[in-house]
Design a protein around this motif. Structure first.
Motif, short mmCIF file in Angstrom:
data_model
loop_
_atom_site.label_atom_id
_atom_site.label_comp_id
_atom_site.label_asym_id
_atom_site.label_seq_id
_atom_site.Cartn_x
_atom_site.Cartn_y
_atom_site.Cartn_z
N LYS A 3 0.85 -1.19 0.00
CA LYS A 3 0.00 0.00 0.00
C LYS A 3 0.89 1.25 0.00
O LYS A 3 1.95 1.25 0.61
N ARG A 10 -10.21 1.17 4.82
CA ARG A 10 -10.69 0.11 3.93
C ARG A 10 -9.53 -0.34 3.05
O ARG A 10 -8.87 0.48 2.42
N LYS A 46 -8.08 -3.38 0.20
CA LYS A 46 -8.33 -4.53 -0.67
C LYS A 46 -7.40 -5.63 -0.19
O LYS A 46 -6.21 -5.42 -0.03
N ASP A 47 -7.98 -6.78 0.06
CA ASP A 47 -7.28 -7.97 0.53
C ASP A 47 -6.89 -7.85 2.01
O ASP A 47 -6.92 -6.77 2.60
N GLU A 101 -11.50 -5.17 5.43
CA GLU A 101 -10.73 -5.77 4.34
C GLU A 101 -11.70 -6.42 3.36
O GLU A 101 -12.61 -7.14 3.76
N PHE A 102 -11.47 -6.14 2.08
CA PHE A 102 -12.36 -6.61 1.03
C PHE A 102 -11.59 -7.47 0.03
O PHE A 102 -10.45 -7.14 -0.32
N ASP A 103 -12.21 -8.52 -0.45
CA ASP A 103 -11.54 -9.37 -1.44
C ASP A 103 -11.77 -8.89 -2.87
O ASP A 103 -11.14 -9.38 -3.80
N CYS A 104 -12.67 -7.95 -3.05
CA CYS A 104 -12.86 -7.37 -4.38
C CYS A 104 -13.01 -5.87 -4.26
O CYS A 104 -13.45 -5.36 -3.23
N TRP A 105 -12.59 -5.17 -5.30
CA TRP A 105 -12.54 -3.72 -5.28
C TRP A 105 -12.63 -3.23 -6.71
O TRP A 105 -11.97 -3.78 -7.58
N SER A 142 -11.84 -0.40 -9.48
CA SER A 142 -11.07 0.79 -9.79
C SER A 142 -10.69 0.78 -11.27
O SER A 142 -10.63 -0.28 -11.89
N LEU A 168 -13.71 -4.41 -11.91
CA LEU A 168 -13.67 -5.06 -10.61
C LEU A 168 -12.38 -5.85 -10.50
O LEU A 168 -12.01 -6.59 -11.41
N LYS A 169 -11.70 -5.66 -9.39
CA LYS A 169 -10.41 -6.36 -9.19
C LYS A 169 -10.49 -7.33 -8.05
O LYS A 169 -11.14 -7.14 -7.09
#
Length: 114
Positions: free
Chosen positions: A34, A65, A67-68, A103-107, A109, A113-114
């Motif tokens: 990050k 927030r 990602k992952d 923490e999110f497994d998808c995002w 940008s 969608l990643k």
């Protein structure tokens, strides 16, 4: 792309906002992978914040927030750093602030969608 939302009870002066933005930009690098280059920050000051049943003049709620998933120790260092930053740059006591990390497994940008 991490996102950090900061809500404070007090009105922040421009130098305080700048200091928080710069500090958060440096602190996000405590999470491997990050960086400030991909960080989005939302600052909302002069919010009505009630804590322990009372309206507070100096309090904060921070949402981070990611990602992952991140390592617990890295999140602990980030949390401690944010508490210290709030206290030093905005005068918000550590016992008048909360921080949560999601923490999110998808995002999404750049249009996908990643």
């Amino acid at each position: 792309m991490p996102f950090i939302a900061v809500r404070t009870a007090q009105k922040l002066m421009a130098p305080q906002k700048q200091a928080l933005k710069e500090g958060l930009g440096q602190l996000i690098a405590l999470i491997p992978g990050k960086s400030e280059e991909k960080l989005m920050i939302g600052l909302q000051d002069a919010q009505d914040l009630y804590f322990r049943g009372e309206e507070k003049d100096s309090a904060a709620f921070v949402e981070v927030r990611l990602k992952d998933k991140a390592d617990w120790d890295d999140k602990a260092k980030l949390t401690e750093g944010i508490f210290n930053l709030l206290e030093k740059k905005a005068g918000i006591p550590k016992d008048c602030a909360y921080i949560n990390i999601m923490e999110f497994d998808c995002w999404g940008s750049r249009g996908v969608l990643k």
